[in-house]
Design an enzyme around this catalytic site. Structure first.
Site, PDB file in Angstrom:
ATOM      1  N   ARG A 168      65.990  44.889  76.126  1.00  0.00           N
ATOM      2  CA  ARG A 168      64.785  43.972  75.776  1.00  0.00           C
ATOM      3  C   ARG A 168      63.627  44.715  75.586  1.00  0.00           C
ATOM      4  NH1 ARG A 168      66.818  39.613  74.030  1.00  0.00           N
ATOM      5  NH2 ARG A 168      64.882  38.584  74.427  1.00  0.00           N
ATOM      6  N   HIS A 206      66.592  57.011  74.082  1.00  0.00           N
ATOM      7  CA  HIS A 206      66.917  56.352  72.885  1.00  0.00           C
ATOM      8  C   HIS A 206      67.872  57.454  72.009  1.00  0.00           C
ATOM      9  CE1 HIS A 206      66.484  54.019  69.197  1.00  0.00           C
ATOM     10  NE2 HIS A 206      65.998  55.424  68.462  1.00  0.00           N
ATOM     11  N   GLU A 243      54.346  50.480  71.071  1.00  0.00           N
ATOM     12  CA  GLU A 243      55.180  50.459  69.885  1.00  0.00           C
ATOM     13  C   GLU A 243      56.630  51.035  70.145  1.00  0.00           C
ATOM     14  OE1 GLU A 243      55.003  52.197  65.216  1.00  0.00           O
ATOM     15  OE2 GLU A 243      53.401  52.680  66.631  1.00  0.00           O
ATOM     16  N   LEU A 244      57.595  50.163  69.659  1.00  0.00           N
ATOM     17  CA  LEU A 244      58.849  50.435  69.970  1.00  0.00           C
ATOM     18  C   LEU A 244      59.423  52.064  69.543  1.00  0.00           C
ATOM     19  CD1 LEU A 244      61.552  49.007  70.975  1.00  0.00           C
ATOM     20  CD2 LEU A 244      61.959  48.608  68.714  1.00  0.00           C
TER      21      LEU A 244
END
Ligand code: NHR
Ligand code: GAR
Length: 212
Positions: A91, A109, A143-144
């Site tokens: 999320r 990531h 910021e993703l």
């Protein structure tokens, strides 16, 4: 003793790697809880089996991202966290949540950032013809997938790779780099200068896949 809180959404293999490293390397830390946004996350069972507290904050039970994040932060803050770890947590978090945990919020990531922020990284790397792929542990910012890089791992993209095959190769190295990064956060051996993270003891912040 530092408190680590791990957020998951699914399988939780990175969470497992961190739990094992914390125990086997006797970090001055404990896993205070594993928290999932999905009640059916497989990783919750592993945590429970290892005597770790678990909690579920179901995003579907909240009307907005702000409401979900507020409840998530309430649960996490009740655990007095020193480090909050996103481990396959799916999320996107609001700026307010991220600010609240600034400097103590990490993510892994599955790409070599700044390439391929967002989802479906392995498929995108293959379609782009990349010859190298990997994973990045970074500080989470609003910021993703753009926060300061703590450690990266690189693996080859092999001819004919499927996204699943590449994901498996990358994941094996995530399990090496993420526990290392969390240990550094626990020890307080990370420094941030001008957007660049250095490890104060000179431990390697790059892992390369062994040659096949
Ligand atoms: N939040 C912020 N503010 N910043 C980051 O860098 C974040 C974050 C939340 C999660 C992990 C990230 C990844 O490693 C992460 C980094 C989810 C999505 C996404 O699109 C994208 C990136 C990441 C995690 N999630 C969809 C959403 O609407 C839902 C997808 C799903 O449920 O399957 O939130 O890649
Ligand atoms: C990992 O590859 C992680 O990098 C990725 O999902 C997998 C989770 O596996 N994270 C994301 O894609 C975040 N958007 P795990 O649940 O077994 O740790």
């Amino acid at each position: 003793m530092k408190n680590i809180v791990i957020l998951i959404s699914g399988r939780g293999s990175n969470m497992e790697a961190i739990v094992r490293a914390c125990r086997d390397e006797a970090w001055p830390a404990r896993i205070a809880a594993v928290v999932s946004n999905r009640p059916d996350a497989a990783g919750l069972q592993f945590a429970a089996d290892h005597g770790i507290a678990t909690a579920v904050v179901d995003h579907r039970q909240h009307a907005s991202r702000e409401a979900f994040d507020a409840e998530l932060a309430r649960v996490i803050d009740g655990l007095a966290p020193d480090v909050v770890v996103l481990a396959g947590f799916m999320r996107i978090l609001t700026p307010g949540f991220v600010q609240h945990y600034a400097g103590r919020l990490l993510n892994v990531h599955p790409s070599l950032l700044p390439a391929f922020p967002g989802l479906h990284t392995h498929q995108r790397a293959i379609e782009a013809g990349c010859k190298v792929a990997g994973a990045t542990v970074h500080h989470v910012t609003p910021e993703l997938d753009h926060g300061p890089i703590v450690i990266q791992a690189a693996v080859p993209v092999l001819p004919g790779d499927t996204p699943q095959q590449l994901a498996e190769r990358v994941l094996a190295l995530e399990h090496q780099i993420y526990p290392r990064a969390v240990r550094w956060a626990v020890e307080g051996t990370l420094r941030l200068h001008g957007g660049v993270v250095t490890q104060t003891e000179g431990e390697p912040q790059l892992v390369m896949a062994p040659q096949a």
